[in-house]
Write an enzyme that holds these catalytic residues in place. Structure first.
Site, short mmCIF file in Angstrom:
data_model
loop_
_atom_site.label_atom_id
_atom_site.label_comp_id
_atom_site.label_asym_id
_atom_site.label_seq_id
_atom_site.Cartn_x
_atom_site.Cartn_y
_atom_site.Cartn_z
N ALA A 1 0.64 -1.20 0.02
CA ALA A 1 0.02 -0.04 -0.07
C ALA A 1 0.81 1.24 -0.12
O ALA A 1 0.28 2.44 0.13
CB ALA A 1 -0.90 -0.06 1.15
N GLU A 2 2.00 1.23 -0.19
CA GLU A 2 3.04 2.34 -0.08
C GLU A 2 2.36 3.60 -1.16
O GLU A 2 2.72 4.72 -0.99
CB GLU A 2 4.38 2.09 -0.28
CG GLU A 2 5.12 1.60 0.90
CD GLU A 2 4.92 0.00 1.13
OE1 GLU A 2 5.27 -0.41 1.98
OE2 GLU A 2 4.07 -0.60 0.42
N VAL A 3 1.89 2.98 -2.21
CA VAL A 3 1.60 3.96 -3.37
C VAL A 3 0.31 4.66 -2.85
O VAL A 3 0.25 5.99 -3.32
CB VAL A 3 1.01 3.13 -4.57
CG1 VAL A 3 -0.22 2.15 -4.43
CG2 VAL A 3 0.96 4.16 -5.94
N GLY B 1 1.78 7.14 0.36
CA GLY B 1 2.90 8.24 -0.40
C GLY B 1 4.24 8.03 0.13
O GLY B 1 4.96 8.87 0.19
#
Length: 232
Positions: free
Chosen positions: A129-131, A134
Site C-alpha cells: 500500500a505504499e503507493v 505516499g
C-alpha cells in the site's frame, strides 16, 4: 519488546507484539533485528515460524509515529528496514510465515522474506500500500519483492495498492497454504519441521538466495538508499 521469541525443541517462534496492528517503527525494527541476530547466531535452531499477535500479522509503517520522525530518525528507519528484511531473508534454516491477519506494506515484505507462507482463511489479507500512503520503498524490500512476486502481479500490487484475500493470494502463489485461523500457527510449525527434516535444506537455500543476498548486503554496506533522496 515489540517482538517475542519462543524456542521449543529446535523450533523458534517469532511473534510480533506491537498492538494493536504490529506496525513498524524504530522500536519494532530494533526488536526484530535483535531477535534475528540471536537466531542467526544459535546452533540449536532447526526451523522458525513468524507470526503476529492479536488480529494482525503486521500492518506496515506505524503512521501514528513515523510521520513525526526527523531526518536522522528517518535515515535510521530506512537502514533498519533494510537490515531486518535482509536478516530474515538470510536465516539459514526453514522459515515459515503464519499469516494470521493483515500483512500490509512492510508486513507483506516480511511475509515474503520467509521461505513459505501459511495464511489464515478469512483473516489474512495482503497489500503493498505504499503507493496510497505516499511512501517509497527502501531498497532491500524491493529486492525481496523482486525475488518472491511474479513480475506482472508485482506491478499490479505495487501500483494499485489493492488488498488481496488469502484465497486470491493462494491462487497467485503468494502463499502456499490457506487454513482455518485457529490452525495457522500449528500448520506453519508442522511445515517448518517437515522442511527441516531435509538434510540439504540449508545448503540449497544458501545456493538459491546467495545472489540476492549479495545485492542486499551491497545496499546495506553502502550506507545509502535511493529512498532517502525523496523521503528525507
Amino acid at each position: 519488546m515489540a517482538v517475542d521469541l519462543d524456542i521449543a525443541d529446535g523450533l523458534a517462534t517469532l511473534r510480533f507484539e506491537a498492538p494493536p496492528a504490529n506496525a513498524v517503527d524504530l522500536e519494532f525494527t530494533a526488536a526484530l533485528i535483535a531477535r534475528l541476530a540471536d537466531l542467526a547466531a544459535r546452533r540449536d535452531i532447526a526451523a522458525a515460524v513468524v507470526t503476529g499477535a492479536g488480529r494482525a500479522f503486521c500492518a506496515g509503517v506505524n503512521f501514528k509515529v513515523v510521520p513525526g520522525y526527523d531526518a536522522a530518525d528517518r535515515r535510521a528507519m530506512v537502514a533498519d528496514i533494510n537490515a531486518m528484511a535482509a536478516a530474515l531473508y538470510g536465516l539459514p534454516f526453514p522459515v515459515v510465515a503464519a499469516v494470521n491477519g493483515p500483512a500490509v506494506g512492510g508486513g507483506m515484505v516480511l511475509a515474503m522474506a520467509c521461505d513459505f507462507r501459511v495464511a489464515a482463511r478469512g483473516a489474512a489479507r495482503f497489500a503493498l500500500a505504499e503507493v496510497t500512503a505516499g511512501i517509497p520503498y527502501p531498497a532491500v524490500p524491493l529486492i525481496v519483492l523482486e525475488d518472491s512476486v511474479e513480475p506482472a502481479l508485482r506491478r499490479d500490487l505495487m501500483l494499485s495498492g489493492r488488498m488481496v484475500s488469502a484465497e486470491e493470494a493462494l491462487a497467485a502463489r503468494l502463499v502456499d497454504r490457506v487454513v482455518a485461523p485457529e490452525d495457522v500457527v500449528a500448520e506453519a510449525a508442522a511445515l517448518a519441521r517437515a522442511l527441516a527434516a531435509a538434510p540439504g535444506y540449508s545448503a540449497v537455500k544458501a545456493q538459491l538466495r546467495d545472489g540476492t543476498l549479495r545485492r542486499m548486503r551491497a545496499v546495506i554496506d553502502s550506507g545509502g538508499d535511493p529512498m532517502l533522496v525523496s523521503w528525507i
